[in-house]
Design a protein around this motif. Structure first.
Motif, PDB file in Angstrom:
ATOM      1  N   SER A  68       0.926  -1.152  -0.310  1.00 60.05           N
ATOM      2  CA  SER A  68      -0.019  -0.141  -0.175  1.00 60.05           C
ATOM      3  C   SER A  68       0.790   1.256   0.008  1.00 60.05           C
ATOM      4  CB  SER A  68      -0.950  -0.014   1.319  1.00 60.05           C
ATOM      5  OG  SER A  68      -0.056   0.251   2.372  1.00 60.05           O
ATOM      6  N   VAL A  69       0.113   2.316   0.026  1.00 60.28           N
ATOM      7  CA  VAL A  69       0.921   3.778  -0.058  1.00 60.28           C
ATOM      8  C   VAL A  69       1.527   3.905   0.972  1.00 60.28           C
ATOM      9  CG1 VAL A  69       0.931   6.229  -0.340  1.00 60.28           C
ATOM     10  CG2 VAL A  69      -0.544   4.774  -1.920  1.00 60.28           C
ATOM     11  N   MET A  72       2.521  -0.220   4.894  1.00 60.74           N
ATOM     12  CA  MET A  72       2.312  -1.303   6.159  1.00 60.74           C
ATOM     13  C   MET A  72       1.770  -2.440   5.681  1.00 60.74           C
ATOM     14  SD  MET A  72       0.676   1.600   8.982  1.00 60.74           S
ATOM     15  CE  MET A  72      -0.638   1.881   8.244  1.00 60.74           C
ATOM     16  N   CYS A  73       1.026  -2.689   4.723  1.00 63.69           N
ATOM     17  CA  CYS A  73       0.212  -3.829   4.307  1.00 63.69           C
ATOM     18  C   CYS A  73       0.436  -4.135   2.770  1.00 63.69           C
ATOM     19  CB  CYS A  73      -1.270  -3.670   4.642  1.00 63.69           C
ATOM     20  SG  CYS A  73      -1.599  -3.636   6.476  1.00 63.69           S
ATOM     21  N   GLY A  74       0.188  -5.415   2.298  1.00 67.29           N
ATOM     22  CA  GLY A  74      -0.027  -5.478   0.978  1.00 67.29           C
ATOM     23  C   GLY A  74       0.821  -6.976   0.538  1.00 67.29           C
ATOM     24  N   ARG A 111      -4.781  -1.351  -2.168  1.00 71.63           N
ATOM     25  CA  ARG A 111      -4.170  -0.946  -3.384  1.00 71.63           C
ATOM     26  C   ARG A 111      -4.990   0.207  -4.291  1.00 71.63           C
ATOM     27  NH1 ARG A 111      -3.010  -6.674  -3.852  1.00 71.63           N
ATOM     28  NH2 ARG A 111      -0.963  -7.120  -2.526  1.00 71.63           N
ATOM     29  N   MET A 112      -6.151   0.065  -3.771  1.00 72.94           N
ATOM     30  CA  MET A 112      -7.038   0.955  -4.564  1.00 72.94           C
ATOM     31  C   MET A 112      -7.522   0.245  -5.600  1.00 72.94           C
ATOM     32  SD  MET A 112      -7.287   3.487  -2.713  1.00 72.94           S
ATOM     33  CE  MET A 112      -8.551   4.531  -3.326  1.00 72.94           C
ATOM     34  N   GLY A 113      -7.617  -1.361  -5.773  1.00 69.50           N
ATOM     35  CA  GLY A 113      -8.106  -2.178  -6.852  1.00 69.50           C
ATOM     36  C   GLY A 113      -9.660  -1.905  -6.661  1.00 69.50           C
ATOM     37  N   LYS A 114     -10.424  -2.521  -7.623  1.00 70.27           N
ATOM     38  CA  LYS A 114     -11.653  -2.821  -7.811  1.00 70.27           C
ATOM     39  C   LYS A 114     -12.110  -3.811  -6.732  1.00 70.27           C
ATOM     40  CE  LYS A 114     -15.518  -3.609 -11.087  1.00 70.27           C
ATOM     41  NZ  LYS A 114     -16.006  -3.876 -12.420  1.00 70.27           N
ATOM     42  N   ILE A 115     -13.123  -3.395  -5.854  1.00 65.10           N
ATOM     43  CA  ILE A 115     -13.634  -4.448  -5.040  1.00 65.10           C
ATOM     44  C   ILE A 115     -15.200  -4.231  -4.673  1.00 65.10           C
ATOM     45  CG2 ILE A 115     -11.553  -5.013  -3.679  1.00 65.10           C
ATOM     46  CD1 ILE A 115     -14.210  -2.507  -2.129  1.00 65.10           C
TER      47      ILE A 115
END
Length: 295
Positions: A68-69, A72-74, A111-115
């Motif tokens: 992530s930006v 912290m996570c990803g 990640r600002m993906g489509k959910i």
């Protein structure tokens, strides 16, 4: 007026299902068609689009370890998959799938993906992980997957009549808690549960998550949100298994939702998405916040 139009409680839902001798999903999709002045097939096409988006989010999340930006996570989904390649989980491959799919979807969100917000972005992975993993493992047809998703949606709709599904209003019990209850309903529907068993699954899931706080670190939907999703996906499976075994909630579902509303009102604003208490103010969380400010 059609009885289906007036459904605002679970007691009313159960009564209408019994009187019409129809499952939850049929009553729900017919109600939606009437309200939106469309047809049941068109309603189901919309639900299928959500189902397809859930599956796409899972697949994208499974192959990405982009952070992530915040940084912290990803990469937790990738770590989990690698671990299961070396040594399988105690509860088997379906369990592995549910956990991996939940992390994949949650990380795709950050990640600002489509959910699909189901019912919110922070709780977006709970319903998809259970619904998709189980349907793949058991070979459940798409038609039945859509039935299950419609069932889950009806549960979320009725709960939202009483409580706004937002952490800022009632804590994470209104986000991940409701998502777990919706997931329990979907799973019970897919496995052939009765209306009574579906509503008991919702009750068992929901009452054991009352008081769940929303205390995001750095004000981001990352910590503890991402990891909370796989935990509560398994919580939903537990509720469904118990309901299908004939175990019932001693407290009626509508009363549980009333208790949820009361709990949300009693909860301190500092624990409702404000990041002013709980995990958000731990020493490590404060260090992470300072680090982000320096970027």
């Amino acid at each position: 007026m059609d009885k289906k139009m007036n459904i605002s409680t679970f007691e009313e839902l159960a009564k209408v299902c019994e009187e019409l001798e129809k499952p939850v999903y049929e009553v729900s999709q017919e109600r939606e068609a009437e309200l939106s002045e469309t047809s049941v097939p068109e309603v189901r096409i919309k639900v299928k689009k959500s189902l397809d988006a859930m599956k796409e989010a899972i697949q994208c999340g499974l192959v990405s370890d982009k952070m992530s930006v915040s940084g912290m996570c990803g990469d937790d989904c990738r770590k989990l998959q690698k671990a299961f390649e070396i040594k399988h989980a105690l509860f088997g491959k379906l369990y592995e799938k549910i956990l991996a799919y939940a992390l994949a979807t949650s990380e795709e969100n950050l990640r600002m993906g489509k959910i699909v917000a189901c019912p919110t972005a922070g709780s977006c992975a709970i319903v998809p992980s259970v619904l998709v993993a189980v349907s793949e493992s058991l070979g459940i047809p798409e038609k039945e997957q859509i039935d299950a998703l419609v069932t889950a949606g009806e549960v979320g709709r009725i709960i939202s009549n009483k409580v706004q599904l937002a952490g800022a209003v009632a804590g994470c019990q209104a986000e991940c808690g409701v998502a777990s209850a919706m997931s329990a309903a979907a799973l019970t529907q897919m496995r052939g549960g009765s209306v009574k068993q579906i509503l008991n699954a919702v009750a068992l899931a929901m009452k054991n998550l009352l008081g769940l706080t929303c205390d995001p670190v750095c004000g981001l939907v990352e910590i503890p949100c991402v990891k909370r999703n796989p935990f509560l996906a398994i919580h939903a499976v537990t509720a469904s298994e118990m309901a299908l075994a004939g175990i019932e909630s001693k407290i009626p579902l509508d009363e549980i939702i009333d208790a949820m509303e009361q709990t949300g009102k009693l909860m301190s604003p500092m624990l409702k998405e404000s990041s002013e208490a709980g995990l958000a103010v731990t020493p490590t969380a404060k260090k992470l916040e300072e680090k982000l400010k320096a970027l």
